[in-house]
Design an enzyme around this catalytic site. Structure first.
Site, PDB file in Angstrom:
ATOM      1  N   ARG A  51       0.830  -1.202   0.000  1.00 45.98           N
ATOM      2  CA  ARG A  51       0.000   0.000   0.000  1.00 45.98           C
ATOM      3  C   ARG A  51       0.862   1.248   0.000  1.00 45.98           C
ATOM      4  NH1 ARG A  51      -3.609   0.501   4.870  1.00 45.98           N
ATOM      5  NH2 ARG A  51      -1.713  -0.180   5.904  1.00 45.98           N
ATOM      6  N   SER A  95       7.985  -5.266   6.626  1.00 46.33           N
ATOM      7  CA  SER A  95       7.733  -6.356   7.592  1.00 46.33           C
ATOM      8  C   SER A  95       8.534  -7.613   7.266  1.00 46.33           C
ATOM      9  CB  SER A  95       6.235  -6.663   7.645  1.00 46.33           C
ATOM     10  OG  SER A  95       5.531  -5.512   8.016  1.00 46.33           O
ATOM     11  N   ASP A 136       5.907  -3.508  11.752  1.00 50.19           N
ATOM     12  CA  ASP A 136       4.465  -3.319  11.981  1.00 50.19           C
ATOM     13  C   ASP A 136       4.100  -3.188  13.462  1.00 50.19           C
ATOM     14  OD1 ASP A 136       5.167  -5.929  12.396  1.00 50.19           O
ATOM     15  OD2 ASP A 136       3.570  -6.819  11.205  1.00 50.19           O
TER      16      ASP A 136
END
Length: 897
Positions: A519, A580, A634
């Protein structure tokens, strides 16, 4: 006059429908804790939670207390589906004076009967379980514990009401020195009826007895029986329906004849339903009808009818003979002649009609009651159609075909959504009681085996305190400069030095890369809150597994596309990058990739600084508007996104597919980074806790089986006990072990259960939803081609609860180590802190979060911990890391000279 009497005794279908509705209401009232005390139908839990499955075997003793005798039985079950139990029995007459004497004398007499009976059988060494049939109203709190509420049927022994009758019998048996005999179950005759009608594969779940008295019982969903301690599975409820109508709900169908029968009874105003249905009263109802019609000169003209004023002169057995088809008229004349009534042909016809309508009414009212039970079962199990076996016993049912026909047909009319097969019970009180006893022993033995199997997964308070202490030790090792290399908890510095304080303002870009989709976001932080616009882009497999150059070029192209769409080309915005994958962070904007995971294998990236790779790609694409200020994992993003809403949020926790935590540590304790002042967020990487063997005694055989089949055997040991990726697999291995031990699915092989990952963690979440009917649990199991009984469903739910509770408690132990360390660091007696949480297991599982919080309160009583669910930690959180970094980097104004 005769027509008027017949009409008064006929109950039309719509009235029966109303009676059924009222009984359903009365049942609900009896089941609810709030209204139970006022209910006419007591709905007493019997603590029988299972029906026979055909595997029961062994020798069992039964003692039945009857109206005029004590019956003793020796029953041998062969484990052959209960087809051919071997039975020996003996009957002992009960002296009249004992029925009204002292309670102790009654139980001594029963124990003497047992002693005499066993003496006649010969010697035996093994323990003999005994089932006690005690047909009086009791409040049961266990299968082997029941207080007598009140005597009936001519008994009135002193010092028994309010006492535990099982204990009274056991004491009397012990006095006889029968040390091998244990009273293990107490039941009434209705329950025994249900048990004898249960055959292998075809459980009987409802029973009714229509004898001198009447009663019924059925298997109810345990959570709806609020007076019982049981909350899972099923429990047999004794309705005590003879008392239905004691509050006046049957007044519209009571005739003057019924009122007279009630007034002459030993308990006026009580047992109103029983007095319309039980064979003790039908002869009396007929007698009062005949008396009234004779007084109106509609019957026995010219005869002396004084005999009809004598109570009990007409027995129900005679009523049944009068209406029998073969020789009804002959029998009628004989009965009436015996009474000296000299009946005419017409008298005989009319008496026959009256007897028929009284018996038919009893059958129809029984049908209304049975329909109420069936409809209640159908609704509470949320079924469209209920198919059920009903065991029936009693002289009225056995002795009269017309009664049976009406009961069956009217039940069908009143409960069309239920298909009930009526089965005649064979010796419900004898064999049935043996079945109850045998089932109780089978269930207890299975329970012991299940407890033994699940014991290693049930952690004690001491176990969890030890895990907490070990986590603390590993944290200290991970923070130490010399000891870091050998610690299982890596305690990686993130170079994030502060959490949001609410003064952050501006526009920030965020990039979230952690899987096949990534994203790009623009996050606008203003005084009135945060606004986010984002777009999802796909990374083709060829790019994931191609060159690093191609991968980062693709990412930059997507960012440029986003900047164009959002009209951001003219601005240079600070960017926070959520990456991540395992990294060693060397600065807030410097992170070296240690290894690819999640299907990525782009060449030329491992060992490189990912921020540098991104900047180089931006230069190649001539995108000069990119300013990467922070690379974040994250967990840190989760803490930061919650920190914006709550300044006390200084811990991040993720419990989803994987698990990890981070927290704000004092710089003076971080030996791996220079500097003593302030704090830094530490990414614990706690999933690897235990990789050095310190948790080996917590690991069970099931955990080892799961670990052996993973791609990283022996690694991420703590994560494999807690996270969503593994819990379903742990459950699957436990279920396989239960099947192998013949404790689940009838021990039948389950090929589908052999398939890895077939039991997804989301099934745990669904199965454990509080109040979810077991029918829905069975449906989930059926989708896996597992044919589950109700007991199987209860056991599967218990396994799921055990595994998820352990996960939540271990997570709490880890978190307790973190909050206690923070409290000690700051020298506080009491710490108040907030944890930002994300992850599907925490958010979606019905009990995980409350189990985690409860155990954390127990393990860290000096810390007040608030949990805040993160919304978009990896997107919004990354932008906030950038925002806090920019806030810290702004030049401070010099104070005026």
């Amino acid at each position: 006059q005769v027509q008027r009497a017949l009409l008064a005794l006929t109950v039309p279908l719509e009235t029966l429908q109303a009676v059924k509705g009222r009984m359903v209401q009365a049942m609900r009232k009896g089941l609810s804790r709030q209204t139970h005390a006022q209910a006419t139908m007591r709905m007493l839990p019997t603590y029988i939670c299972s029906t026979p499955n055909g595997t029961e075997k062994g020798d069992l003793l039964v003692v039945e207390l009857c109206q005029s005798h004590v019956r003793t039985l020796w029953v041998t079950l062969l484990g052959d589906g209960n087809q051919s139990p071997q039975v020996m029995q003996k009957i002992f007459d009960l002296p009249r004076d004992i029925m009204q004497g002292k309670g102790e004398a009654l139980f001594d007499f029963i124990a003497q009967c047992v002693h005499q009976f066993l003496a006649g059988i010969g010697s035996f060494q093994h323990r003999l379980p005994l089932g006690f049939v005690f047909p009086f109203s009791c409040r049961q709190t266990r299968l082997d514990k029941a207080e007598l509420l009140s005597w009936s049927k001519g008994f009135s022994c002193s010092d028994v009401e309010g006492k535990d009758v099982v204990q009274l019998l056991q004491s009397a048996i012990n006095k006889q020195e029968l040390c091998n005999v244990d009273v293990v179950a107490l039941m009434n005759d209705t329950v025994g009826t249900m048990m004898t009608c249960s055959m292998e594969g075809k459980p009987c779940e409802v029973a009714l007895v229509v004898d001198t008295g009447t009663n019924s019982c059925f298997m109810a969903e345990a959570q709806q029986v609020e007076m019982a301690e049981e909350t899972s599975g099923q429990i047999c409820v004794n309705t005590e329906w003879g008392c239905f109508g004691d509050d006046g709900t049957l007044s519209d169908i009571l005739t003057p004849y019924d009122q007279r029968v009630d007034q002459e009874s030993s308990n006026p105003g009580e047992k109103r339903f029983e007095k319309l249905v039980g064979s003790l009263y039908l002869g009396e109802i007929v007698r009062h009808v005949l008396t009234a019609l004779a007084a109106e000169k509609a019957l026995f003209i010219g005869s002396n009818v004084a005999v009809l004023r004598t109570k009990d002169v007409l027995k129900t057995q005679q009523v049944l003979e009068i209406i029998s088809n073969e020789e009804g008229m002959t029998k009628t004349r004989r009965v009436l002649d015996t009474l000296g009534l000299r009946p005419s042909e017409q008298d005989c016809c009319r008496v026959q009609q009256i007897c028929r309508v009284v018996v038919s009414r009893a059958a129809a009212l029984c049908a209304a009651g049975l329909a109420a039970i069936l409809s209640h079962m159908c609704q509470s199990r949320q079924l469209e159609q209920l198919v059920v076996n009903v065991g029936v016993d009693g002289e009225l049912y056995r002795g009269h075909a017309r009664f049976r026909e009406i009961l069956q047909s009217v039940t069908g009319l009143l409960a069309p959504e239920c298909t009930a097969t009526l089965l005649s019970s064979v010796d419900g009180t004898g064999r049935g009681a043996a079945m109850v006893t045998a089932v109780a022993l089978r269930v207890a033995a299975q329970r012991r085996e299940v407890n033994q199997l699940l014991a290693p997964l049930r952690l004690s308070r001491a176990d969890l305190e030890r895990v907490q202490a070990l986590m603390r030790r590993e944290m200290d090792l991970g923070l130490g400069r010399e000891t870091n290399a050998n610690a299982s908890v890596r305690m990686l510095p993130t170079y994030v030095r502060g959490t949001p304080d609410g003064t952050e303002r501006g526009e920030f870009l965020a990039l979230d890369l952690g899987g096949t989709n990534f994203r790009v976001l623009v996050v606008r932080v203003a005084q009135d809150g945060i606004r986010v616009a984002s777009e999802i882009y796909v990374i083709p497999t060829t790019v994931m597994q191609g060159t690093g150059k191609a991968l980062f070029d693709h990412i930059i192209e997507c960012i440029m596309d986003f900047q164009l769409k959002q009209d951001l080309n003219e601005q240079v915005l600070p960017l926070g990058f959520t990456f991540s994958f395992p990294c060693q962070q060397l600065g807030l904007d410097k992170a070296v990739l240690l290894s690819w995971t999640k299907g990525f294998s782009a060449s030329g990236c491992v060992g490189q600084d990912v921020v540098q790779l991104l900047r180089e790609a931006a230069q190649r694409k001539q995108n000069l508007g990119l300013k990467v200020v922070a690379v974040v994992n994250d967990t840190v993003g989760t803490m930061m996104s919650c920190g914006y809403d709550d300044p006390k949020c200084e811990i991040g926790l993720i419990v989803g597919t994987g698990t990890n935590a981070c927290y704000m540590e004092e710089m003076r304790n971080v030996g791996t980074v220079e500097g003593e002042q302030g704090r830094m967020c530490i990414n614990m990487e706690w999933g690897a806790f235990g990789d050095n063997g310190c948790l080996d005694d917590i690991f069970t055989d099931f955990d080892r089986l799961v670990d052996e089949k993973t791609i990283n055997v022996g690694k991420q040991r703590f994560e494999k006990l807690i996270s969503g990726m593994y819990l379903g697999e742990i459950v699957r291995h436990i279920l396989l072990a239960l099947v192998e031990k013949q404790l689940l699915f009838g021990g039948k092989p389950c090929p589908k259960l052999q398939t890895r990952d077939i039991f997804q963690t989301k099934f745990l979440s669904t199965i454990e939803i509080d109040g979810l009917a077991l029918r829905q649990v069975r449906a989930i199991l059926q989708d896996l081609e597992l044919q589950a009984s109700f007991e199987d469903s209860v056991l599967v739910r218990e396994v799921c609860q055990t595994v998820s509770l352990r996960a939540a408690q271990l997570c709490a132990a880890g978190l307790a180590a973190v909050v206690e360390k923070m409290r000690e660091n700051r020298g506080l007696a009491q710490l108040a802190v907030t944890v930002g949480v994300d992850g599907t297991l925490y958010k979606m599982h019905p009990t995980f979060s409350q189990n985690l919080q409860q155990m954390l309160r127990d393990l860290a009583p000096n810390c007040t911990v608030t949990f805040l669910r993160s919304e978009d930690g990896s997107g919004k959180g990354a932008a906030l890391v950038a925002a806090v970094a920019c806030r810290g980097a702004e030049p401070r104004r010099q104070p005026p000279q």
